[in-house]
Write an enzyme that holds these catalytic residues in place. Structure first.
Site, PDB file in Angstrom:
ATOM      1  N   GLY A  53      -6.569 -13.864  -0.389  1.00  0.00           N
ATOM      2  CA  GLY A  53      -7.584 -12.983   0.178  1.00  0.00           C
ATOM      3  C   GLY A  53      -8.932 -13.671   0.260  1.00  0.00           C
ATOM      4  O   GLY A  53      -9.157 -14.688  -0.406  1.00  0.00           O
ATOM      5  N   CYS A  80      -2.636 -17.748  -4.632  1.00  0.00           N
ATOM      6  CA  CYS A  80      -4.071 -17.943  -4.396  1.00  0.00           C
ATOM      7  C   CYS A  80      -4.871 -16.802  -5.042  1.00  0.00           C
ATOM      8  O   CYS A  80      -4.927 -16.714  -6.267  1.00  0.00           O
ATOM      9  CB  CYS A  80      -4.347 -18.080  -2.903  1.00  0.00           C
ATOM     10  SG  CYS A  80      -5.946 -18.867  -2.557  1.00  0.00           S
ATOM     11  N   TYR A  81      -5.458 -15.888  -4.286  1.00  0.00           N
ATOM     12  CA  TYR A  81      -6.174 -14.760  -4.884  1.00  0.00           C
ATOM     13  C   TYR A  81      -5.217 -13.968  -5.785  1.00  0.00           C
ATOM     14  O   TYR A  81      -5.588 -13.511  -6.874  1.00  0.00           O
ATOM     15  CB  TYR A  81      -6.745 -13.858  -3.786  1.00  0.00           C
ATOM     16  CG  TYR A  81      -7.599 -12.710  -4.296  1.00  0.00           C
ATOM     17  CD1 TYR A  81      -8.966 -12.867  -4.488  1.00  0.00           C
ATOM     18  CD2 TYR A  81      -7.034 -11.462  -4.571  1.00  0.00           C
ATOM     19  CE1 TYR A  81      -9.752 -11.815  -4.948  1.00  0.00           C
ATOM     20  CE2 TYR A  81      -7.797 -10.414  -5.032  1.00  0.00           C
ATOM     21  CZ  TYR A  81      -9.164 -10.590  -5.215  1.00  0.00           C
ATOM     22  OH  TYR A  81      -9.926  -9.549  -5.678  1.00  0.00           O
ATOM     23  N   HIS A 169      -0.414 -22.028  -1.056  1.00  0.00           N
ATOM     24  CA  HIS A 169       0.151 -21.063  -0.114  1.00  0.00           C
ATOM     25  C   HIS A 169       1.571 -21.508   0.243  1.00  0.00           C
ATOM     26  O   HIS A 169       1.773 -22.404   1.050  1.00  0.00           O
ATOM     27  CB  HIS A 169      -0.711 -20.977   1.150  1.00  0.00           C
ATOM     28  CG  HIS A 169      -2.005 -20.260   0.944  1.00  0.00           C
ATOM     29  ND1 HIS A 169      -2.112 -18.887   0.968  1.00  0.00           N
ATOM     30  CD2 HIS A 169      -3.242 -20.727   0.669  1.00  0.00           C
ATOM     31  CE1 HIS A 169      -3.372 -18.534   0.732  1.00  0.00           C
ATOM     32  NE2 HIS A 169      -4.075 -19.633   0.543  1.00  0.00           N
ATOM     33  N   GLU A 171       3.679 -19.740   1.836  1.00  0.00           N
ATOM     34  CA  GLU A 171       4.123 -19.075   3.053  1.00  0.00           C
ATOM     35  C   GLU A 171       3.892 -19.894   4.314  1.00  0.00           C
ATOM     36  O   GLU A 171       4.425 -19.574   5.379  1.00  0.00           O
ATOM     37  CB  GLU A 171       3.457 -17.704   3.186  1.00  0.00           C
ATOM     38  CG  GLU A 171       1.951 -17.740   3.403  1.00  0.00           C
ATOM     39  CD  GLU A 171       1.150 -17.781   2.114  1.00  0.00           C
ATOM     40  OE1 GLU A 171      -0.021 -17.359   2.133  1.00  0.00           O
ATOM     41  OE2 GLU A 171       1.681 -18.262   1.097  1.00  0.00           O
ATOM     42  N   SER A 222      -0.688 -11.317  31.151  1.00  0.00           N
ATOM     43  CA  SER A 222      -1.475 -12.544  31.321  1.00  0.00           C
ATOM     44  C   SER A 222      -0.604 -13.667  31.853  1.00  0.00           C
ATOM     45  O   SER A 222      -1.108 -14.644  32.414  1.00  0.00           O
ATOM     46  CB  SER A 222      -2.068 -12.976  29.973  1.00  0.00           C
ATOM     47  OG  SER A 222      -1.051 -13.418  29.092  1.00  0.00           O
ATOM     48  N   GLY A 223       0.707 -13.530  31.687  1.00  0.00           N
ATOM     49  CA  GLY A 223       1.623 -14.602  32.015  1.00  0.00           C
ATOM     50  C   GLY A 223       1.999 -15.400  30.789  1.00  0.00           C
ATOM     51  O   GLY A 223       2.865 -16.268  30.830  1.00  0.00           O
ATOM     52  N   GLY A 224       1.339 -15.105  29.668  1.00  0.00           N
ATOM     53  CA  GLY A 224       1.637 -15.786  28.419  1.00  0.00           C
ATOM     54  C   GLY A 224       2.900 -15.252  27.777  1.00  0.00           C
ATOM     55  O   GLY A 224       3.485 -14.253  28.214  1.00  0.00           O
ATOM     56  N   VAL A 225       3.321 -15.909  26.719  1.00  0.00           N
ATOM     57  CA  VAL A 225       4.573 -15.566  26.041  1.00  0.00           C
ATOM     58  C   VAL A 225       4.563 -14.120  25.541  1.00  0.00           C
ATOM     59  O   VAL A 225       5.522 -13.365  25.733  1.00  0.00           O
ATOM     60  CB  VAL A 225       4.810 -16.521  24.854  1.00  0.00           C
ATOM     61  CG1 VAL A 225       6.091 -16.141  24.113  1.00  0.00           C
ATOM     62  CG2 VAL A 225       4.861 -17.961  25.320  1.00  0.00           C
ATOM     63  N   ASP A 226       3.467 -13.717  24.894  1.00  0.00           N
ATOM     64  CA  ASP A 226       3.425 -12.416  24.221  1.00  0.00           C
ATOM     65  C   ASP A 226       3.571 -11.258  25.206  1.00  0.00           C
ATOM     66  O   ASP A 226       4.404 -10.364  25.016  1.00  0.00           O
ATOM     67  CB  ASP A 226       2.117 -12.268  23.434  1.00  0.00           C
ATOM     68  CG  ASP A 226       1.866 -13.446  22.510  1.00  0.00           C
ATOM     69  OD1 ASP A 226       2.852 -14.100  22.124  1.00  0.00           O
ATOM     70  OD2 ASP A 226       0.704 -13.720  22.194  1.00  0.00           O
ATOM     71  N   SER A 227       2.748 -11.263  26.252  1.00  0.00           N
ATOM     72  CA  SER A 227       2.813 -10.147  27.195  1.00  0.00           C
ATOM     73  C   SER A 227       4.135 -10.156  27.965  1.00  0.00           C
ATOM     74  O   SER A 227       4.686  -9.095  28.287  1.00  0.00           O
ATOM     75  CB  SER A 227       1.630 -10.185  28.167  1.00  0.00           C
ATOM     76  OG  SER A 227       1.629 -11.359  28.955  1.00  0.00           O
ATOM     77  N   THR A 228       4.679 -11.343  28.225  1.00  0.00           N
ATOM     78  CA  THR A 228       5.953 -11.432  28.951  1.00  0.00           C
ATOM     79  C   THR A 228       7.095 -10.852  28.129  1.00  0.00           C
ATOM     80  O   THR A 228       7.924 -10.087  28.633  1.00  0.00           O
ATOM     81  CB  THR A 228       6.260 -12.893  29.319  1.00  0.00           C
ATOM     82  OG1 THR A 228       5.212 -13.399  30.162  1.00  0.00           O
ATOM     83  CG2 THR A 228       7.584 -13.001  30.052  1.00  0.00           C
ATOM     84  N   LYS A 374       4.335 -15.712  16.518  1.00  0.00           N
ATOM     85  CA  LYS A 374       4.701 -16.342  17.786  1.00  0.00           C
ATOM     86  C   LYS A 374       6.143 -16.840  17.817  1.00  0.00           C
ATOM     87  O   LYS A 374       6.857 -16.637  18.807  1.00  0.00           O
ATOM     88  CB  LYS A 374       3.745 -17.503  18.054  1.00  0.00           C
ATOM     89  CG  LYS A 374       3.918 -18.169  19.405  1.00  0.00           C
ATOM     90  CD  LYS A 374       3.415 -17.305  20.538  1.00  0.00           C
ATOM     91  CE  LYS A 374       1.899 -17.213  20.515  1.00  0.00           C
ATOM     92  NZ  LYS A 374       1.367 -16.453  21.667  1.00  0.00           N
TER      93      LYS A 374
END
Length: 627
Positions: A53, A80-81, A169, A171, A222-228, A374
């Site tokens: 954190g 960590c925290y 970390h 993770e 947008s044409g990006g991975v996420d919105s597609t 992602k």
């Protein structure tokens, strides 16, 4: 869900959700909870992980923590925290560490102590650190499992209490043994595997059906991975007749980007989308703005304005079935925007501005990917049958190139002048020892008068870049050291030793005849002219990456336009190739020197380019982009 689980307490870390993601990827269902959660939230919990954190445990305002959680007869792992919280719970002492650690460190395990957490792990391990505090005295009943050069209590355990705490970390990908540590923790918790990709996909599909019941959905593409991928999910869950995609050319697209996006969608078989040009509207929205946060917010708010205009023009508001707005928001977007109770704002994403927040409050936003990262999104996309052309594209956020054009009024404030002076003094005092005498005899150490955003210890920083310039030839090209590891170690040394620097860059080119003193901070805004210049430079890089096969080997390349030049109609540019699995951490990508040289020489032919740099900073301490 009514199933056994690992519960992750979110103390506001940039990586909190990544911990849960790691356990899920290993096959163990995991949920996020607040550290103030009542004990009822831990029903079915086989183990608990305390995240990192942004706060110090001795700050006035710290995340509220239900100390009764430490009384549960459930194994606990603090990171960590969370490492500090575990230690404090058993009368340990925490304070400012003598040396903060950001980036790589070597964890050496104590040969005298056996730990179930490190079963099957070699005694010397690379780990990822991001801290300035440290354990000064261990809690009662704890023993040292491992340490680093600057952190004597880097790994501890109290087996009688079933408690473990680590400074590193686990993770992030840059702690290679992290998955094994989590696997060992799950084994210690006697947790059975109960999560897989099909369960994730089915859960998302059912959630979409529930959230969009009785409604249609409009999605910005947008044409990006996420919105597609979000578009494909919505179509699968609701059917094409209830989903409409809108691709907006906001003027911030890459060269020929909008035409390429439309062609790719049509090739896949998507028919329920519309493309529109709103570039003038967006350019007007950010006209004269220099503050990065204000630019992002202006772009985000204008998306709502354009959406409302589109709804009116298409008469969607007259449809008897109401429309929701969908977004391809990922969990890092929420975390970096300070979207969880204890997290610190690193940057405000365009999909978390006030207009969007109001729609969320009204239940009019649907975000199918908001719990994913992602790499998980790409996996979902492939499961849905999307081609690599669509799911393996480099990330390209809604604000596009607008956040790669740094803006300035052309003068530094008195405060910035003072910080710039201190940054240069700080840099002068850092010994550069990794390179041979021949490399360093002509080395020039400077600090560019352009600040950029970074993230250190879960906090947002806004600092200057340190620039290393080796020998320059008569054509303006600079020597680039051949050994990647030496560059990386030097970059880490510089940023770890600095209060006023958060990036390290190499100078690659400076136009012949241009002296260092000729390059000055210029007045510059995000205009179509500057965007066109950036598009040309960016297109050279991406074309060569594709031609060489390196486009698919790196996670993302950003080209950054700096208002640092001999005049306002010229600019300097930064190349920023990165490799990453999950966006939360990254290493700068070391391109083959012949490829880099080819790119640099082509860019140098552009008349408006005064100088060119390579960003050699990992995340942390730097973010991917400069804004």
């Amino acid at each position: 869900m009514n199933r056994e689980k690992i519960v992750v307490l979110d103390f506001g870390s940039q990586y909190a959700h990544l911990i849960a993601k790691r356990f899920r990827a290993l096959g163990y269902y995991s949920e996020i909870a607040l550290p103030s959660a009542e004990l009822a939230a831990f029903e079915g919990a086989k183990g608990i992980v305390f995240s990192g954190g942004p706060a110090s445990v001795y700050d006035e305002k710290v995340p509220e923590f239900n100390s009764k959680i430490l009384e549960l007869d459930v194994p606990i792992l603090g990171l960590c925290y969370g490492h500090y919280i575990v230690q404090l719970g058993y009368s340990g002492k925490i304070g400012k560490a003598e040396v903060g650690e950001f980036g790589f460190a070597t964890l050496n395990l104590n040969p005298a102590v056996m730990s179930p957490l490190f079963e099957g792990i070699e005694p010397s391990q690379q780990v990822w650190m991001s801290h300035q505090d440290g354990v000064l005295q261990m809690g009662e009943g704890f023993e040292v499992v491992g340490s680093t050069k600057d952190c004597p209590y880097a790994a501890t355990q109290n087996l009688a209490k079933k408690r473990f705490s680590l400074q590193c970390h686990c993770e992030v990908k840059d702690t290679p043994c992290g998955n094994q540590i989590f696997e060992n923790f799950a084994k210690f918790c006697q947790m059975g595997k109960n999560w897989d990709d099909n369960a994730v996909l089915n859960h998302i599909i059912e959630s979409i059906k529930k959230d969009a019941e009785g409604k249609k959905v409009l999605l910005f593409l947008s044409g990006g991975v996420d919105s597609t991928v979000a578009f494909a999910l919505l179509n699968k869950a609701l059917g094409n007749d209830r989903v409409l995609g809108l691709h907006i050319d906001n003027g911030f697209m890459r060269k020929n980007e909008s035409a390429n996006v439309a062609a790719a969608y049509k090739s896949h078989g998507f028919t329920n989308f519309i493309a529109t040009d709103a570039s003038e509207s967006f350019l007007k929205a950010i006209e004269g703005l220099t503050d990065p946060q204000k630019k992002r917010m202006a772009v985000g708010e204008n998306f709502i304005t354009v959406r409302d205009k589109f709804v009116e023009e298409q008469k969607l508001d007259q449809d008897p079935v109401p429309y929701m707005l969908a977004q391809g928001t990922l969990y890092p977007d929420i975390i970096e925007s300070g979207g969880t109770k204890n997290s610190h704002t690193i940057k405000t994403h365009h999909n978390r501005v006030d207009g969007i927040q109001k729609l969320i409050a009204q239940g009019l936003i649907i975000e199918p990917l908001k719990d994913l990262y992602k790499d998980e999104v790409r996996k979902i996309g492939k499961m849905l049958g999307l081609e690599d052309e669509l799911v393996m594209r480099h990330p390209f956020p809604g604000p596009g190139l607008s956040i790669n054009v740094l803006c300035s009024e052309g003068v530094l404030s008195e405060e910035d002048k003072d910080e710039l002076k201190k940054a240069q003094e700080e840099f002068n005092g850092i010994a550069i020892t990794e390179f041979c005498e021949n490399c360093t005899k002509d080395l020039v150490k400077s600090v560019l008068p352009v600040k950029s955003v970074g993230v250190q210890g879960d906090f947002r920083t806004y600092r200057f870049p340190a620039c290393l310039a080796f020998a320059q030839d008569e054509k303006g090209f600079f020597h680039v050291p051949k050994v990647h590891e030496k560059i990386e170690k030097t970059s880490s040394t510089i940023t770890n030793s600095s209060k006023f620097l958060n990036r390290t860059i190499l100078k690659l080119y400076q136009k012949p005849g241009v002296k260092d003193d000729d390059l000055k901070l210029q007045k510059g805004y995000c205009t179509r002219d500057r965007l066109d210049q950036l598009r040309e430079v960016d297109n050279i890089v991406l074309t060569e990456l594709h031609a060489s096969g390196w486009y698919s080997k790196i996670f993302q390349h950003l080209t950054i336009d700096l208002p640092f030049a001999t005049s306002g109609d010229k600019a300097s540019f930064v190349l920023r190739p990165v490799v990453s699995e999950d966006v939360m951490t990254a290493r700068f990508a070391w391109l083959p020197l012949d490829l880099l040289d080819k790119i640099v020489r082509k860019i140098a032919e552009l008349e408006f380019v005064d100088s060119l740099y390579l960003d050699c900073t990992n995340k942390p301490p730097a973010t991917f982009g400069w804004e």
